[in-house]
Enzyme design. Structure first.
Site, PDB file in Angstrom:
ATOM      1  N   GLY A  12      30.959  76.026 113.772  1.00  0.00           N
ATOM      2  CA  GLY A  12      29.585  75.982 114.275  1.00  0.00           C
ATOM      3  C   GLY A  12      28.607  76.530 113.243  1.00  0.00           C
ATOM      4  O   GLY A  12      28.920  77.498 112.559  1.00  0.00           O
ATOM      5  N   ARG A  73      33.979  69.686 112.241  1.00  0.00           N
ATOM      6  CA  ARG A  73      35.316  70.105 112.648  1.00  0.00           C
ATOM      7  C   ARG A  73      36.279  69.030 112.139  1.00  0.00           C
ATOM      8  O   ARG A  73      35.932  67.855 112.093  1.00  0.00           O
ATOM      9  CB  ARG A  73      35.365  70.297 114.154  1.00  0.00           C
ATOM     10  CG  ARG A  73      34.397  71.423 114.554  1.00  0.00           C
ATOM     11  CD  ARG A  73      34.633  72.010 115.905  1.00  0.00           C
ATOM     12  NE  ARG A  73      34.193  73.404 115.937  1.00  0.00           N
ATOM     13  CZ  ARG A  73      32.992  73.824 116.361  1.00  0.00           C
ATOM     14  NH1 ARG A  73      32.095  72.956 116.764  1.00  0.00           N
ATOM     15  NH2 ARG A  73      32.685  75.099 116.353  1.00  0.00           N
ATOM     16  N   ASP A 104      36.010  82.068 113.446  1.00  0.00           N
ATOM     17  CA  ASP A 104      37.423  82.481 113.376  1.00  0.00           C
ATOM     18  C   ASP A 104      38.362  81.297 113.119  1.00  0.00           C
ATOM     19  O   ASP A 104      39.362  81.451 112.420  1.00  0.00           O
ATOM     20  CB  ASP A 104      37.839  83.290 114.621  1.00  0.00           C
ATOM     21  CG  ASP A 104      37.526  82.575 115.921  1.00  0.00           C
ATOM     22  OD1 ASP A 104      36.902  81.495 115.887  1.00  0.00           O
ATOM     23  OD2 ASP A 104      37.916  83.104 116.978  1.00  0.00           O
ATOM     24  N   THR A 126      28.872  83.020 112.146  1.00  0.00           N
ATOM     25  CA  THR A 126      28.806  82.482 113.517  1.00  0.00           C
ATOM     26  C   THR A 126      27.775  83.290 114.289  1.00  0.00           C
ATOM     27  O   THR A 126      27.634  84.491 114.056  1.00  0.00           O
ATOM     28  CB  THR A 126      30.174  82.568 114.235  1.00  0.00           C
ATOM     29  OG1 THR A 126      29.969  82.432 115.652  1.00  0.00           O
ATOM     30  CG2 THR A 126      30.872  83.892 114.009  1.00  0.00           C
ATOM     31  N   ASP A 128      28.086  84.037 117.277  1.00  0.00           N
ATOM     32  CA  ASP A 128      28.764  84.713 118.397  1.00  0.00           C
ATOM     33  C   ASP A 128      29.165  86.160 118.146  1.00  0.00           C
ATOM     34  O   ASP A 128      29.487  86.882 119.097  1.00  0.00           O
ATOM     35  CB  ASP A 128      30.018  83.917 118.795  1.00  0.00           C
ATOM     36  CG  ASP A 128      29.671  82.585 119.428  1.00  0.00           C
ATOM     37  OD1 ASP A 128      28.625  82.520 120.095  1.00  0.00           O
ATOM     38  OD2 ASP A 128      30.427  81.618 119.239  1.00  0.00           O
ATOM     39  N   ASP A 130      31.873  87.282 117.029  1.00  0.00           N
ATOM     40  CA  ASP A 130      33.190  87.481 117.655  1.00  0.00           C
ATOM     41  C   ASP A 130      34.332  87.517 116.638  1.00  0.00           C
ATOM     42  O   ASP A 130      35.450  87.108 116.944  1.00  0.00           O
ATOM     43  CB  ASP A 130      33.437  86.388 118.708  1.00  0.00           C
ATOM     44  CG  ASP A 130      33.419  85.000 118.094  1.00  0.00           C
ATOM     45  OD1 ASP A 130      33.014  84.850 116.932  1.00  0.00           O
ATOM     46  OD2 ASP A 130      33.816  84.043 118.794  1.00  0.00           O
ATOM     47  N   ARG A 172      30.666  81.470 124.977  1.00  0.00           N
ATOM     48  CA  ARG A 172      31.703  80.953 125.871  1.00  0.00           C
ATOM     49  C   ARG A 172      32.795  82.007 126.072  1.00  0.00           C
ATOM     50  O   ARG A 172      33.281  82.213 127.160  1.00  0.00           O
ATOM     51  CB  ARG A 172      32.297  79.673 125.267  1.00  0.00           C
ATOM     52  CG  ARG A 172      32.676  78.650 126.306  1.00  0.00           C
ATOM     53  CD  ARG A 172      32.850  77.287 125.704  1.00  0.00           C
ATOM     54  NE  ARG A 172      31.588  76.683 125.318  1.00  0.00           N
ATOM     55  CZ  ARG A 172      31.420  75.846 124.299  1.00  0.00           C
ATOM     56  NH1 ARG A 172      32.429  75.524 123.532  1.00  0.00           N
ATOM     57  NH2 ARG A 172      30.239  75.329 124.039  1.00  0.00           N
TER      58      ARG A 172
HETATM   59  P1  ADP Z   1      34.779  78.131 113.995  1.00  0.00           P
HETATM   60  O1  ADP Z   1      35.121  78.331 112.551  1.00  0.00           O
HETATM   61  O2  ADP Z   1      33.293  78.179 114.233  1.00  0.00           O
HETATM   62  O3  ADP Z   1      35.575  79.055 114.895  1.00  0.00           O
HETATM   63  P2  ADP Z   1      36.559  75.906 114.723  1.00  0.00           P
HETATM   64  O4  ADP Z   1      37.445  76.768 115.552  1.00  0.00           O
HETATM   65  O5  ADP Z   1      36.234  74.555 115.241  1.00  0.00           O
HETATM   66  O6  ADP Z   1      35.160  76.615 114.386  1.00  0.00           O
HETATM   67  O7  ADP Z   1      37.261  75.742 113.295  1.00  0.00           O
HETATM   68  C1  ADP Z   1      36.655  74.989 112.269  1.00  0.00           C
HETATM   69  C2  ADP Z   1      37.699  74.160 111.555  1.00  0.00           C
HETATM   70  O8  ADP Z   1      38.691  75.026 110.978  1.00  0.00           O
HETATM   71  C3  ADP Z   1      38.499  73.206 112.441  1.00  0.00           C
HETATM   72  O9  ADP Z   1      37.846  71.990 112.677  1.00  0.00           O
HETATM   73  C4  ADP Z   1      39.751  72.989 111.602  1.00  0.00           C
HETATM   74  O10 ADP Z   1      39.524  72.047 110.582  1.00  0.00           O
HETATM   75  C5  ADP Z   1      39.955  74.371 110.970  1.00  0.00           C
HETATM   76  N1  ADP Z   1      40.920  75.132 111.765  1.00  0.00           N
HETATM   77  C6  ADP Z   1      40.690  75.865 112.875  1.00  0.00           C
HETATM   78  N2  ADP Z   1      41.831  76.379 113.375  1.00  0.00           N
HETATM   79  C7  ADP Z   1      42.810  75.940 112.562  1.00  0.00           C
HETATM   80  C8  ADP Z   1      44.247  76.101 112.548  1.00  0.00           C
HETATM   81  N3  ADP Z   1      44.861  76.822 113.469  1.00  0.00           N
HETATM   82  N4  ADP Z   1      44.919  75.501 111.548  1.00  0.00           N
HETATM   83  C9  ADP Z   1      44.298  74.771 110.608  1.00  0.00           C
HETATM   84  N5  ADP Z   1      42.975  74.579 110.568  1.00  0.00           N
HETATM   85  C10 ADP Z   1      42.235  75.144 111.524  1.00  0.00           C
END
Ligand code: ADP
Length: 320
Positions: A12, A73, A104, A126, A128, A130, A172
């Protein structure tokens, strides 16, 4: 000494990401390291969307929210094959080090990359707040200020009409924005996912406080604690008080970053580049107790950031 690094934003978006990119690019150039920008997070890494940046590429972005590199993503990146393709793309451009700015999920991806021979530094970005290990994430301060601004405006009208306002804010899984903006904005009630919500009790308190002369009330709800619309309906049904609902939505993600976020982003961006040059990898930089700290990515990912109960207690106490 590494010659070429890259920077990307992922997950995000949050205000201050641009300031972090700018700092990474300009510090790297100052240190004699070439720097590339990867578009659209891991998706751009997988699709080989990356270009060399110079000082001018990051002009006029410091004051802008969002991220000029874009963010996305990427499901491919969750697979071993997808990550291998992304790493092959980095290597084909001679990129030896990477700064990942994101939440995260992005930090999890960063850790997996560092296990594949790319030096990676994470920066928490982020709204958040978090991510474990840092008191503040890039974007949280700006988002909280946006919510406080909304609360101020809603107070004006709530006060004029003697209404209850239920304001739904982002979060969330995390109540940081609701709690911080609720405390700063003087909300009467703050509902967050980390604390059990007793709506009957809140209705009772609203009835009591209005009967005892309180002209209006503001209830701030983190989206993970319930729907403001449903909560508003229940308040009307139980208390009969004149109630309005407002859902703030994506306004909270945008806007010019606050002074705090710009300085946080700039400082962490500098640390990231200097760390890569010093040979560090698999760590995240954060800000704790007034200074920059280094956190193992594994720790940042493994632990869950909790809210500060003393802040929640104070918000409740001051709302009486
Ligand atoms: P944020 O970084 O804001 O928490 P996401 O959780 O959507 O957002 O994670 C962003 C991107 O990081 C995902 O679209 C994916 O490409 C990668 N990612 C997240 N979790 C994993 C994972 N467990 N293994 C590999 N890549 C991951």
């Amino acid at each position: 000494m590494l010659k070429r690094i890259a920077v990307m934003t992922s997950g995000g978006d949050s205000p201050g990401m641009n300031a972090a990119i700018r700092a990474v690019v300009r510090v790297a150039i100052h240190e004699g390291v070439e720097v590339w920008g990867i578009y659209n997070g891991y998706s751009g890494m997988y699709e080989d969307q990356m270009v060399k940046l110079d000082s001018r590429s990051v002009g006029d972005i410091l004051q802008r929210g969002g991220t000029f590199l874009g963010t996305a993503r990427c499901e491919h990146f969750r697979t071993v094959e997808g990550r291998q393709k992304a790493v092959d793309n980095l290597k084909s451009h001679g990129i030896e080090g990477l700064v990942v700015i994101g939440g995260d999920g992005s930090m999890t991806g960063a850790q997996l990359l560092s296990e594949m021979g790319i030096a990676v530094i994470g920066l928490p970005g982020t709204i958040d707040n978090d991510i474990w290990g840092t008191d503040y994430t890039i974007g949280f301060d700006t988002a909280s200020n946006t919510v406080v601004d909304a609360i101020n405006k809603l107070r004006d009208t709530a006060s004029s009409h003697g209404r209850v306002i239920v304001l739904e804010v982002m979060g969330r899984n995390s109540g940081w924005i609701a709690m911080t903006a609720g405390l700063a904005g003087g909300a009467e009630h703050i509902l967050i996912p980390e604390m059990s919500v007793n709506l009957d009790e809140i209705c009772e308190e609203l009835t009591h406080s209005h009967a005892s002369g309180k002209k209006y009330s503001v209830v701030v709800v983190a989206e993970g604690a319930g729907s403001a619309v449903e909560i508003g309906k229940k308040i009307v049904a139980v208390t009969g008080l004149d109630t309005r609902v407002s859902v703030l939505g994506h306004i909270q993600r945008g806007g010019s970053p606050s002074v705090f976020d710009r300085i946080l982003a700039s400082t962490l961006g500098e640390h990231a580049v200097l760390a890569l040059i010093a040979g560090l990898s698999n760590v995240m930089f954060g800000f704790r107790n007034g200074g920059v700290v280094t956190i193992d990515l594994a720790d940042a990912i493994r632990h869950k950031r909790t809210i500060d109960p003393s802040m929640f207690r104070l918000a409740n106490l001051l709302a009486k």
